[in-house]
Design an enzyme around this catalytic site. Structure first.
Site, PDB file in Angstrom:
ATOM      1  CG  HIS A  30      57.505  -1.901 -63.371  1.00  0.00           C
ATOM      2  ND1 HIS A  30      57.801  -2.047 -64.702  1.00  0.00           N
ATOM      3  CD2 HIS A  30      56.159  -1.997 -63.279  1.00  0.00           C
ATOM      4  CE1 HIS A  30      56.675  -2.240 -65.380  1.00  0.00           C
ATOM      5  NE2 HIS A  30      55.669  -2.216 -64.564  1.00  0.00           N
ATOM      6  CG  HIS A  70      56.998  -5.898 -62.239  1.00  0.00           C
ATOM      7  ND1 HIS A  70      56.284  -7.051 -61.963  1.00  0.00           N
ATOM      8  CD2 HIS A  70      57.201  -5.295 -61.045  1.00  0.00           C
ATOM      9  CE1 HIS A  70      56.061  -7.114 -60.651  1.00  0.00           C
ATOM     10  NE2 HIS A  70      56.615  -6.077 -60.080  1.00  0.00           N
ATOM     11  CG  LEU A 120      52.823 -10.885 -62.733  1.00  0.00           C
ATOM     12  CD1 LEU A 120      51.856  -9.972 -62.011  1.00  0.00           C
ATOM     13  CD2 LEU A 120      54.174 -10.889 -62.037  1.00  0.00           C
ATOM     14  CG  HIS A 264      53.618  -1.598 -59.744  1.00  0.00           C
ATOM     15  ND1 HIS A 264      54.084  -2.809 -59.311  1.00  0.00           N
ATOM     16  CD2 HIS A 264      53.247  -1.792 -61.038  1.00  0.00           C
ATOM     17  CE1 HIS A 264      53.994  -3.695 -60.294  1.00  0.00           C
ATOM     18  NE2 HIS A 264      53.477  -3.095 -61.351  1.00  0.00           N
ATOM     19  CD  GLU A 413      44.840 -28.906 -68.138  1.00  0.00           C
ATOM     20  OE1 GLU A 413      44.697 -27.949 -67.345  1.00  0.00           O
ATOM     21  OE2 GLU A 413      44.092 -29.898 -68.131  1.00  0.00           O
ATOM     22  CG  HIS A 475      36.254 -32.432 -73.728  1.00  0.00           C
ATOM     23  ND1 HIS A 475      35.381 -31.650 -73.009  1.00  0.00           N
ATOM     24  CD2 HIS A 475      36.988 -33.113 -72.807  1.00  0.00           C
ATOM     25  CE1 HIS A 475      35.567 -31.857 -71.713  1.00  0.00           C
ATOM     26  NE2 HIS A 475      36.530 -32.734 -71.562  1.00  0.00           N
TER      27      HIS A 475
END
Lengths: 668, 668
Positions: A30, A70, A120, A264, A413, A475
């Site tokens: 990249h 990247h 990401l 990119h 979380e 759950h």
């Protein structure tokens, strides 16, 4: 440290051309991002960052995270140029087998890389974790005149990072916690893989971050003085994290590819590399060229870094005399966060006659450990009353009390996962985080990275089966235990009772070479009588014979984990009365068991005993490994249901009667 | 429809008391939220919502989502009261085995429940998916005077929903797409499980949503006229989604528990229920009481719903005459989105001599399918050029072109997962979404729910192994194939070549009873010569004998999936020259194979052949099921590495030579 404009330009173009050349030689990578962010990164690394290239582990260094992993050639170029142990030859071997320059930055393989990035949003969250760790350590250690921990966390984040939910969660929490030691440069280049960001990303980023409570500025990436001034202003804002929106041009300098998605994720091409070099006033046929005068500017970092660390060490010497207790604490924390003799504090449950949920036993372990394991800091994603993760008397980590050791992650979380990684990699802490096991899915990308980085993070995942009852299938983890066992390097422990829970916590603290997951029951479980059955110390070998067959060689081996171990013991009772010689194996941890020598493994899971039966309230997937082709798997290959847990266990066959009957059918 | 204040109050208290009573009787559940939101929900359900309780599947009904699914008693109460097929006895059986009132709302089990909610943030994203589906269908179907699809999507979302990253991602996209048909009520009660939201959630929610491009209002939940006016204002804003911040009191009316975390997830207790009823002016010893005059108000929905649907059907009749082609399209879409004979359009790759990556073959399938499968709508989380998910000539879905069938999710895998679920459940579409297989982790909670709800969603997960090469371990799925196979009801297909890819797409469209995941290669793979080897139609049986052993009963069976099938074929060549009779089994789909009859399974994986060898570039976990105790698993039980893929395949042993050698060692 002002340099002449031409020299600045030369330095920046050194980064740009190294990035182009590395990607071009690898025929993969990249180039665009490093070229666009080169100028801003140059300012950060030569004028701002307090680090010591000769000692990448200096405790009070500023941390730099390339969340947009990247763009790794940007980081590798900076590491080489500023004098880290990353020779130019490694840059030439970008993305090759066993090079020190993998496609995305990898921790701990590459010196100076603070964290593995690429997926990401993760780096964004890791930085928040590091900022939390720094604020916490500062609150517990620093004294007037002795700023033991006062560094900052910098990162470069991209459009992609900001679109990811994990970053949103972490940003909201960072604002809430007023983490002024966090400064992020947002590489606002207007381009993603599919094209212009206008295709999918038109929100008001500055407004969003202001809503989170961040300090937000906007600058032009190639304006060196502007970038420097913005960072210094951000440094001055100590009660809010800072986002500096940095307008850049992807593949800056490339006549045909600048500002296009084409730059990119693919090499520019030999011709375009040459055209770009010409355009930047660079010798177009040279590759991996580092002008000596540019190198000299970057290498200032070595001398400066030595000075910075040496001044800090001198301060630390004074600190030792002035504040011996805090200085001792500093060393305990830096060395793993455990006081000598910590193991003795773990509770024994031998005396318990009443059933105890393993989550509750875990809570008791934490309470016992906290005074002797000063590195422990953690909490839950808004489920602490359910996860039993709160330890009374140690305060709540908050903007008003960074010394608090109970952490409120909120219903976040995924950010919790990324933050735990950041805390662990910062050093000085043994972080833990809790939620329901079913929500391990929400944080799975971070768990994977913890395993990859061998970060010592502890997960307290409770409500570990249909045994949670009425909340129902959404759950109830069914596939999660198996799915987590597939992650290389993740140690998963599912204790059978309170005693095994205590051993599980011991193991979790001793196993410092990677993350450890605890699977804990919501429902109460009998405390196994260890005077009749084997010691819970068997946890450390992963599986052990809890009850040997009576009357000779076993006809059947029942292998169970967690709440199903007691079911196995009860089934053994039934079977022994029917003259079926039954061994019960408690198997809390596959990973530890696989590490044992073959003779031990054979003594537990004896292959010549053909009827081996696994009992675990989860999918059968993977259990063939232990029960073999003639064995039997008592599992649950469907989603659960909403009902009281006793009903569910009965309906789904996790009862001694059903196990015994299945065994008898086989033996008939 | 204005009613007298007293009657309103009576209706609202009916909801509150039903919720209290249901939870109290079950001794489990969440009373606080329904009590706090009862008034606002009452307004929405009696004055706003256009639905037909007698036909919960009416295509143009408004959708209502209880994203805060823990407040399920609110929804069950409303469903019962407004006349859905949910008898009061079911409310009495809240959270019991096989009741229609599980702990969290479940689709499709409960009539009127649009989507399974409970894992926070998911419902938020599902609603965005439904709003997209509605806008898309409207754009393709509606004509002046014929609003075939013009309904809205309403939801109740909680603090927890708004903290979850998946909701942030979906909110950003909803604002970008200007989804004015989306109206969310935010239950702003200031309480989470751990206590006050001030512990972890102090961001400016209204400002954040304004930054996303939403229309934001604030109201008081118990102010009926205020709530109604706000919803009507939101309806008037057609170019922005709406968030109505609704200030409420958790457990409203409870003298001792209102506004406390204690009222969130546990019954109030017999005494407090009684006190609350007294406080609300309710007969304190009655349970599950529904005053007839309140019921009459709610049941208006039946008559009104019948009228609404009948008017719509009348309009549809006129539509059929005025716009026969669109009317035909409507039926094709409503009936599954496939034109008759669609199967014939799938490409055959028999003629191909050059290797083709299966992702590329998949792209060709999509291009061939799009004209004949009008229900297909999808895209990628910013990786369409890599996932080959873009179909030219069908436009991009955007605020300016809702008829476009290529979707740009942005770097938002999790929202993509939730949105795909919403699209599928809306009806009229067959949605698909792509990303790298490694990032399936980011969307896993939504994938699980798709499987649980049997939603027909197709995942296009490319770059399915270390075969992606240089991007390195962060981007290389190793454990993902196994981990996804653990999810009950998820069909996973990993085609070996272009021909199997075509069959995989056929299977993905035919298998309408749940989600289907395609695992596709980045690297080019030879197209297997089907004149010499078995037909790719074997994909539909999950595994098939691709090449039988020459010279009699096999000495060894090589079982492979995806890119490793060709390795197996090449190994067979080597082994046959060494007189080792070798069968090759292509096994693209475990789930389909498990559905076959035992005789077929035995004919493929013949248990008496003791040396069965699996070859798959992923963790060995689970393969014992097919290779047995004497078999051999050629897998990868570690993370990958950054290097060209040919190097990786060689270093990690996925070569014909290594496979042949391993087999020969075993046979020696």
């Amino acid at each position: 440290m002002a340099t002449q404009p031409n020299l600045d330009e030369l330095c920046i173009n050194t980064i740009r051309t190294l990035a182009m050349d590395g990607v071009q030689k690898a025929k993969s990578g990249h180039p665009g991002m490093p070229m666009g962010m080169a100028a801003a990164a140059y300012v950060l690394w030569t004028r701002i960052l307090r680090h010591n290239p000769q000692n990448p582990k200096w405790m009070n260094r500023d941390r730099f995270i390339l969340s947009a992993g990247h763009g790794s050639m940007l980081l590798y170029s900076l590491l080489h140029l500023t004098g880290y142990d990353l020779p130019l030859d490694e840059l030439r071997r970008f993305r090759q087998w066993e090079s020190k320059t993998p496609g995305h930055p990898e921790y701990p393989e590459v010196p100076g890389v603070e964290v593995t990035t690429g997926p990401l949003g993760q780096g964004f969250g890791n930085g928040v974790g590091m900022a939390i760790a720094a604020r916490h350590l500062a609150a517990r250690l620093n004294a007037p005149g002795f700023p033991v921990i006062d560094h900052r966390i910098y990162a470069i984040v991209s459009d992609g990072d900001l679109m990811e939910g994990v970053a949103s969660e972490a940003a909201s929490l960072a604002g809430h916690l007023r983490l002024g030691n966090l400064i992020y440069l947002y590489d606002d280049n207007g381009i993603t893989i599919e094209g212009s960001t206008s295709l999918a990303f038109t929100e008001g980023v500055p407004q969003r971050f202001e809503a989170y409570g961040w300090h937000v500025q906007a600058v032009t990436g190639n304006d060196l003085e502007g970038v420097e001034a913005a960072i210094r202003r951000a440094q001055g804002v100590s009660d809010r994290p800072s986002l500096i929106c940095t307008r850049t041009h992807i593949a800056y300098g490339s006549p045909n590819k600048q500002d296009t998605a084409g730059a990119h994720g693919a090499p520019l091409g030999e011709d375009e590399v040459r055209l770009t070099k010409r355009n930047l006033g660079w010798p177009e046929n040279e590759t991996f060229l580092i002008p000596p005068e540019a190198l000299a500017v970057f290498r200032e970092a070595v001398r400066r870094g030595e000075r910075l660390e040496s001044e800090w060490r001198q301060m630390l010497g004074g600190f030792a005399s002035a504040h011996p207790e805090r200085h001792q604490l500093y060393h305990t924390l830096a060395d793993g966060g455990l006081e000598e003799g910590w193991e003795h504090c773990l509770p024994a449950f031998g005396e318990e006659t009443k059933p105890v949920a393993t989550r509750e036993a875990s809570g008791k372990c934490l309470s016992a450990l906290f005074p002797h394991a000063p590195g422990l800091l953690g909490g839950s994603a808004d489920l602490s009353p359910s996860n039993d993760t709160y330890v009374k008397g140690f305060g709540d980590f908050s903007a008003g009390n960074y010394a608090g050791r109970n952490f409120h992650f909120g219903v976040r979380e995924h950010a919790m996962g990324a933050i735990l990684n950041g805390m662990a990699l910062h050093g000085g802490l043994v972080p833990y985080g809790g939620t329901f096991l079913v929500f391990s899915d929400y944080m799975r990308p971070s768990v994977r990275l913890a395993a990859m980085m061998k970060a010592h993070v502890i997960y307290v995942w409770t409500h570990d089966s249909i045994g949670l009852g009425e909340d129902g299938p959404t759950h109830q983890p069914v596939e999660h235990i198996a799915a987590l066992r597939t992650i290389p390097g993740l140690v998963c422990i599912r204790p059978a009772d309170a005693s095994e829970t205590s051993e599980a916590w011991r193991a979790a603290l001793l196993w410092t070479s990677g993350p450890v997951a605890l699977f804990l029951s919501r429902q109460k479980l009998p405390v196994i009588d260890r005077t009749s059955f084997a010691s819970a110390g068997g946890v450390h070998r992963g599986a052990y014979v809890l009850a040997e067959a009576q009357g000779g060689r076993p006809d059947v081996i029942l292998i169970a984990s967690g709440s199903e171990v007691v079911v196995a013991l009860q089934a053994r009772e039934l079977l022994q009365t029917r003259q079926v010689k039954t061994r019960v194996v408690s198997m809390p941890c596959w990973e530890f068991f696989k590490m044992q020598d073959p003779a031990y493994r054979e003594s537990v899971i004896t292959r010549s005993v053909r009827l081996r039966v696994s009992i675990e309230a989860g999918v059968s997937f993977g259990w063939e490994r232990w029960v073999g082709e003639d064995g039997l798997i008592i599992g649950l290959d469907r989603f659960g249901a909403s009902a009281p847990y006793e009903t569910l266990m009965k309906e789904f066959g996790f009862t001694a009667e059903n196990v015994a009957q299945k065994v008898l059918e086989r033996l008939r």
